[in-house]
Design a protein around this motif. Sequence first.
Motif, PDB file in Angstrom:
ATOM      1  N   TRP A 111      76.800   4.292  44.348  1.00 26.49           N
ATOM      2  CA  TRP A 111      77.658   3.646  45.342  1.00 26.49           C
ATOM      3  C   TRP A 111      77.895   2.198  44.910  1.00 26.49           C
ATOM      4  O   TRP A 111      76.980   1.493  44.478  1.00 26.49           O
ATOM      5  CB  TRP A 111      77.002   3.674  46.726  1.00 26.49           C
ATOM      6  N   TYR A 112      79.161   1.795  45.067  1.00 23.54           N
ATOM      7  CA  TYR A 112      79.567   0.440  44.712  1.00 23.54           C
ATOM      8  C   TYR A 112      80.287  -0.185  45.901  1.00 23.54           C
ATOM      9  O   TYR A 112      80.906   0.503  46.711  1.00 23.54           O
ATOM     10  CB  TYR A 112      80.539   0.451  43.525  1.00 23.54           C
ATOM     11  N   ARG A 113      80.237  -1.503  45.952  1.00 24.25           N
ATOM     12  CA  ARG A 113      80.985  -2.260  46.951  1.00 24.25           C
ATOM     13  C   ARG A 113      81.997  -3.147  46.230  1.00 24.25           C
ATOM     14  O   ARG A 113      81.710  -3.692  45.169  1.00 24.25           O
ATOM     15  CB  ARG A 113      80.046  -3.143  47.785  1.00 24.25           C
ATOM     16  N   GLN A 114      83.159  -3.284  46.834  1.00 26.22           N
ATOM     17  CA  GLN A 114      84.184  -4.164  46.286  1.00 26.22           C
ATOM     18  C   GLN A 114      84.757  -5.010  47.408  1.00 26.22           C
ATOM     19  O   GLN A 114      85.377  -4.486  48.327  1.00 26.22           O
ATOM     20  CB  GLN A 114      85.303  -3.365  45.610  1.00 26.22           C
ATOM     21  N   ASN A 115      84.518  -6.304  47.295  1.00 26.38           N
ATOM     22  CA  ASN A 115      85.161  -7.216  48.225  1.00 26.38           C
ATOM     23  C   ASN A 115      86.606  -7.419  47.789  1.00 26.38           C
ATOM     24  O   ASN A 115      86.937  -7.283  46.607  1.00 26.38           O
ATOM     25  CB  ASN A 115      84.413  -8.543  48.279  1.00 26.38           C
ATOM     26  N   SER A 116      87.447  -7.749  48.743  1.00 33.56           N
ATOM     27  CA  SER A 116      88.876  -7.850  48.484  1.00 33.56           C
ATOM     28  C   SER A 116      89.163  -8.748  47.284  1.00 33.56           C
ATOM     29  O   SER A 116      88.726  -9.908  47.237  1.00 33.56           O
ATOM     30  CB  SER A 116      89.587  -8.392  49.724  1.00 33.56           C
ATOM     31  N   GLY A 117      89.881  -8.212  46.307  1.00 34.26           N
ATOM     32  CA  GLY A 117      90.272  -8.996  45.152  1.00 34.26           C
ATOM     33  C   GLY A 117      89.159  -9.285  44.161  1.00 34.26           C
ATOM     34  O   GLY A 117      89.326 -10.122  43.278  1.00 34.26           O
ATOM     35  N   ARG A 118      88.048  -8.602  44.303  1.00 35.61           N
ATOM     36  CA  ARG A 118      86.913  -8.884  43.422  1.00 35.61           C
ATOM     37  C   ARG A 118      86.535  -7.649  42.606  1.00 35.61           C
ATOM     38  O   ARG A 118      87.095  -6.570  42.774  1.00 35.61           O
ATOM     39  CB  ARG A 118      85.690  -9.298  44.254  1.00 35.61           C
ATOM     40  N   GLY A 119      85.560  -7.818  41.725  1.00 35.02           N
ATOM     41  CA  GLY A 119      85.030  -6.701  40.957  1.00 35.02           C
ATOM     42  C   GLY A 119      84.050  -5.882  41.777  1.00 35.02           C
ATOM     43  O   GLY A 119      83.816  -6.153  42.950  1.00 35.02           O
ATOM     44  N   LEU A 120      83.499  -4.879  41.154  1.00 31.13           N
ATOM     45  CA  LEU A 120      82.586  -3.973  41.851  1.00 31.13           C
ATOM     46  C   LEU A 120      81.142  -4.426  41.699  1.00 31.13           C
ATOM     47  O   LEU A 120      80.736  -4.876  40.631  1.00 31.13           O
ATOM     48  CB  LEU A 120      82.722  -2.553  41.290  1.00 31.13           C
ATOM     49  N   SER A 175      77.327  13.266  49.510  1.00 30.76           N
ATOM     50  CA  SER A 175      76.403  12.146  49.657  1.00 30.76           C
ATOM     51  C   SER A 175      76.866  11.308  50.830  1.00 30.76           C
ATOM     52  O   SER A 175      78.049  11.306  51.190  1.00 30.76           O
ATOM     53  CB  SER A 175      76.404  11.296  48.385  1.00 30.76           C
ATOM     54  N   SER A 176      75.929  10.601  51.432  1.00 29.63           N
ATOM     55  CA  SER A 176      76.315   9.677  52.488  1.00 29.63           C
ATOM     56  C   SER A 176      75.636   8.332  52.261  1.00 29.63           C
ATOM     57  O   SER A 176      74.541   8.256  51.709  1.00 29.63           O
ATOM     58  CB  SER A 176      75.926  10.223  53.870  1.00 29.63           C
ATOM     59  N   LEU A 177      76.349   7.298  52.655  1.00 32.85           N
ATOM     60  CA  LEU A 177      75.825   5.929  52.602  1.00 32.85           C
ATOM     61  C   LEU A 177      75.769   5.406  54.025  1.00 32.85           C
ATOM     62  O   LEU A 177      76.784   5.386  54.720  1.00 32.85           O
ATOM     63  CB  LEU A 177      76.731   5.039  51.753  1.00 32.85           C
ATOM     64  N   LEU A 178      74.597   5.007  54.444  1.00 38.01           N
ATOM     65  CA  LEU A 178      74.399   4.431  55.768  1.00 38.01           C
ATOM     66  C   LEU A 178      74.049   2.959  55.617  1.00 38.01           C
ATOM     67  O   LEU A 178      73.129   2.614  54.877  1.00 38.01           O
ATOM     68  CB  LEU A 178      73.280   5.163  56.506  1.00 38.01           C
ATOM     69  N   ILE A 179      74.791   2.122  56.311  1.00 37.80           N
ATOM     70  CA  ILE A 179      74.473   0.693  56.368  1.00 37.80           C
ATOM     71  C   ILE A 179      74.007   0.412  57.785  1.00 37.80           C
ATOM     72  O   ILE A 179      74.763   0.601  58.756  1.00 37.80           O
ATOM     73  CB  ILE A 179      75.693  -0.182  56.039  1.00 37.80           C
ATOM     74  N   THR A 180      72.779  -0.002  57.936  1.00 31.83           N
ATOM     75  CA  THR A 180      72.248  -0.256  59.269  1.00 31.83           C
ATOM     76  C   THR A 180      72.457  -1.716  59.662  1.00 31.83           C
ATOM     77  O   THR A 180      72.566  -2.596  58.801  1.00 31.83           O
ATOM     78  CB  THR A 180      70.751   0.068  59.336  1.00 31.83           C
ATOM     79  N   ALA A 181      72.536  -1.943  60.961  1.00 31.11           N
ATOM     80  CA  ALA A 181      72.661  -3.301  61.497  1.00 31.11           C
ATOM     81  C   ALA A 181      73.714  -4.093  60.730  1.00 31.11           C
ATOM     82  O   ALA A 181      73.434  -5.136  60.143  1.00 31.11           O
ATOM     83  CB  ALA A 181      71.312  -4.013  61.443  1.00 31.11           C
ATOM     84  N   SER A 182      74.926  -3.582  60.740  1.00 34.34           N
ATOM     85  CA  SER A 182      75.984  -4.164  59.902  1.00 34.34           C
ATOM     86  C   SER A 182      76.264  -5.625  60.259  1.00 34.34           C
ATOM     87  O   SER A 182      76.042  -6.067  61.389  1.00 34.34           O
ATOM     88  CB  SER A 182      77.263  -3.344  60.043  1.00 34.34           C
TER      89      SER A 182
END
Lengths: 115, 111
Positions: free
Chosen positions: B34-43, B72-79
């Motif tokens: 799993w990867y995250r990408q903020n707007s306009g940024r890399g992974l 697969s699932s990704l859970l983010i707690t207390a966002s």
Amino acid sequence: NAGVMQNPRHLVRRRGQEARLRCSPMKGHSHVYWYRQLPEEGLKFMVYLQKENIIDESGMPKERFSAEFPKEGPSILRIQQVVRGDSAAYFCASSPRRGDDNEQFFGPGTRLTVL
Amino acid sequence: SQQGEEDPQALSIQEGENATMNCSYKTSINNLQWYRQNSGRGLVHLILIRSNEREKHSGRLRVTLDTSKKSSSLLITASRAADTASYFCATVFSGNTPLVFGKGTRLSVIA
């Protein structure tokens, strides 16, 4: 240990010009991957290189696109005679010597705009 | 195609709530990342789960993998508002093969 470096970060070209995108992998990483991302899309694999060798170019268009990773210096993705459809973000990733996990470390990307 | 598909495409929640994103894929894999990408940024790499693992935790992240369902699932707690980003799953077939990405889930966390 610096991360994956890409330059330029933004590149503007007119139709018909050439675009050269550079990627310096993390120190100690000999595997480089190039991906393209269109707006609102995921990344699409283009080409996989090791030093001086192209391992897999199945995702790269047959014409106008080429990639290299010389013994010395960064990896280069070259797009000749650019067209508007080439406008996208191009990301480079590197990984260390062969491992089953293949965790890849991404650069910040080059955003190509073709006018 | 081995391409993963995330679900939902977009998710909007209040700060403090949990966010769950799902990913389905089509072929056997070595691992899923799993990867995250903020707007306009890399992974940014978040977490890797191997095919012989069922669950993995990293801070506020919890990832599960069900190879029988190819999901697969990704859970983010207390966002938090800072979790606002696009989240992608990527599958690895074997060794140093390329990552195959889904289209991502755009998560908005409202303060």
